[in-house]
Design an enzyme around this catalytic site. Structure first.
Site, PDB file in Angstrom:
ATOM      1  N   ASP A   1       0.830  -1.211   0.000  1.00  0.00           N
ATOM      2  CA  ASP A   1       0.000   0.000   0.000  1.00  0.00           C
ATOM      3  C   ASP A   1       0.870   1.268   0.000  1.00  0.00           C
ATOM      4  O   ASP A   1       1.985   1.263   0.507  1.00  0.00           O
ATOM      5  CB  ASP A   1      -0.914  -0.017   1.239  1.00  0.00           C
ATOM      6  CG  ASP A   1      -2.098   0.937   1.084  1.00  0.00           C
ATOM      7  OD1 ASP A   1      -2.348   1.417  -0.033  1.00  0.00           O
ATOM      8  OD2 ASP A   1      -2.763   1.207   2.103  1.00  0.00           O
TER       9      ASP A   1
ATOM     10  N   ASN B   1     -11.041  -2.460  -5.243  1.00  0.00           N
ATOM     11  CA  ASN B   1     -10.273  -1.566  -6.120  1.00  0.00           C
ATOM     12  C   ASN B   1     -10.946  -1.344  -7.481  1.00  0.00           C
ATOM     13  O   ASN B   1     -10.613  -0.390  -8.190  1.00  0.00           O
ATOM     14  CB  ASN B   1      -8.837  -2.078  -6.331  1.00  0.00           C
ATOM     15  CG  ASN B   1      -7.947  -1.941  -5.105  1.00  0.00           C
ATOM     16  OD1 ASN B   1      -7.037  -2.743  -4.883  1.00  0.00           O
ATOM     17  ND2 ASN B   1      -8.183  -0.914  -4.282  1.00  0.00           N
TER      18      ASN B   1
HETATM   19  C1  IPE Z   1      -5.576  -2.677  -0.202  1.00  0.00           C
HETATM   20  O1  IPE Z   1      -5.157  -1.373  -0.404  1.00  0.00           O
HETATM   21  C2  IPE Z   1      -5.576  -3.419  -1.490  1.00  0.00           C
HETATM   22  C3  IPE Z   1      -4.275  -3.640  -2.104  1.00  0.00           C
HETATM   23  C4  IPE Z   1      -3.117  -3.365  -1.593  1.00  0.00           C
HETATM   24  C5  IPE Z   1      -4.311  -4.250  -3.400  1.00  0.00           C
HETATM   25  P1  IPE Z   1      -6.233  -0.186  -0.539  1.00  0.00           P
HETATM   26  O2  IPE Z   1      -5.444   1.063  -0.660  1.00  0.00           O
HETATM   27  O3  IPE Z   1      -7.184  -0.492  -1.614  1.00  0.00           O
HETATM   28  O4  IPE Z   1      -6.965  -0.270   0.865  1.00  0.00           O
HETATM   29  P2  IPE Z   1      -7.946   0.742   1.591  1.00  0.00           P
HETATM   30  O5  IPE Z   1      -9.093   0.956   0.679  1.00  0.00           O
HETATM   31  O6  IPE Z   1      -7.186   2.006   1.847  1.00  0.00           O
HETATM   32  O7  IPE Z   1      -8.319   0.061   2.858  1.00  0.00           O
HETATM   33  C1  IPE Z   2      -1.617   0.250  -3.343  1.00  0.00           C
HETATM   34  O1  IPE Z   2      -1.384   1.618  -3.378  1.00  0.00           O
HETATM   35  C2  IPE Z   2      -1.841  -0.337  -4.713  1.00  0.00           C
HETATM   36  C3  IPE Z   2      -3.224  -0.762  -4.979  1.00  0.00           C
HETATM   37  C4  IPE Z   2      -4.200  -0.749  -4.121  1.00  0.00           C
HETATM   38  C5  IPE Z   2      -3.506  -1.243  -6.308  1.00  0.00           C
HETATM   39  P1  IPE Z   2      -2.577   2.655  -3.396  1.00  0.00           P
HETATM   40  O2  IPE Z   2      -2.938   2.928  -4.812  1.00  0.00           O
HETATM   41  O3  IPE Z   2      -3.678   2.194  -2.528  1.00  0.00           O
HETATM   42  O4  IPE Z   2      -1.877   3.932  -2.775  1.00  0.00           O
HETATM   43  P2  IPE Z   2      -2.487   4.925  -1.700  1.00  0.00           P
HETATM   44  O5  IPE Z   2      -2.975   4.112  -0.549  1.00  0.00           O
HETATM   45  O6  IPE Z   2      -3.578   5.674  -2.373  1.00  0.00           O
HETATM   46  O7  IPE Z   2      -1.328   5.808  -1.319  1.00  0.00           O
HETATM   47 MG    MG Z   3      -4.068   2.421  -0.561  1.00  0.00          MG
END
Ligand code: IPE
Ligand code: IPE
Ligand code: MG
Length: 247
Positions: free
Chosen positions: A21, A69
């Site tokens: 993340d 997502n």
């Molecule tokens: C969790 O990350 C999913 C992945 C790392 C693929 P998100 O960024 O989607 O999680 P939330 O929505 O902040 O909990």
């Molecule tokens: C994790 O990084 C990757 C996926 C969930 C695909 P994020 O895209 O959630 O990055 P933040 O949490 O917005 O910084």
């Molecule tokens: Mg995230």
């Protein structure tokens, strides 16, 4: 002694799971679009997979795209799917070089055709590698998986293939898409968020959780070693007392 040398081989987790993340925030911090962060996250994936394989970790599960997502802006979803196709193609030689077998869990039918095909091909082409198994969680959520398992169990009871008395912890585990993967001893989440976000809910019942503020694109080998060293300091009691555990 460097961090890697401090790791006790005999106490290595067999399965490490990671919620990768912070890509978006990493990009934002640099004044770039979110996808720039996702692109740089690939380096962290390569480093982590290589480091785990070298150490002798048997399974590495990476949460790459959750069921939730799909609700992101369409342009970001498209860019992520595109990145996935390109990365799988590009990393195939690295997987083979490191004797890594690729596998995937999730509702793979919902991935775009090109993505699905690339993934299936890479899974086939690495199927005889017997070092580490790299499991990509794609269009995955634990509630999706558990719901699917409950439906299948209900059908099997209805068909007479199963008795309701047979339903127990082990049986439920067998119906999950992670049935052939041991439960992760260690779950890592980057970016400072303290939640599970619908990842492996059943399987992490007794996992050790490790949270770091590092944003995923900055995650490197030493960060993985730090997480493993932290894990190795913990006492896993599984409900017993400390005295019972240490004897
Ligand atoms: C969790 O990350 C999913 C992945 C790392 C693929 P998100 O960024 O989607 O999680 P939330 O929505 O902040 O909990
Ligand atoms: C994790 O990084 C990757 C996926 C969930 C695909 P994020 O895209 O959630 O990055 P933040 O949490 O917005 O910084
Ligand atoms: Mg995230």
């Amino acid at each position: 002694m460097n961090l890697k040398e401090q790791i006790v081989k005999e106490k290595l987790p067999q399965h490490v799971a990671i919620i990768m993340d912070g890509n978006g925030r990493w990009a934002k911090g640099k004044g770039k679009f979110r996808i720039f962060g996702h692109q740089h996250g690939v380096t962290a994936v390569r480093e982590t997979a290589e480091a785990c394989a070298e150490l002798g970790v048997k399974y590495l599960t990476l949460y790459a795209f959750s069921t939730e997502n799909w609700s992101r802006p369409q342009a970001e979803v498209n860019a992520l799917m595109d990145l996935l196709v390109k990365t799988i193609q590009k990393e195939l030689p690295t997987l083979n070089k490191n004797n890594i077998r690729l596998d995937a869990i999730g509702h793979l039918e919902s991935l775009p055709d090109s993505c699905r095909k690339n993934l299936d091909d890479a899974i086939k082409e690495t199927s005889s590698n017997d070092g580490m198994t790299l499991v990509l969680a794609l269009s995955y959520s634990a509630k999706w998986d558990i719901t699917k398992a409950v439906k299948q169990i209900a059908e099997d009871v209805f068909n007479g293939q199963l008795k309701s008395d047979d339903i127990n912890d082990q049986l439920i585990t067998k119906y999950l898409s992670t049935h052939n993967i041991p439960e992760p001893e260690l779950l890592i989440r980057t970016s400072g968020e303290l939640r599970i976000s619908n990842f492996l809910l059943w399987e992490i019942a007794y996992s050790e959780l490790y949270f770091t503020d590092i944003l995923w694109p900055d995650f490197r080998r030493d960060d993985l070693y730090r997480a493993i060293l932290d894990y190795q300091k913990r006492e896993r009691r599984f409900g017993k007392t400390s005295e019972q555990t240490s004897s």
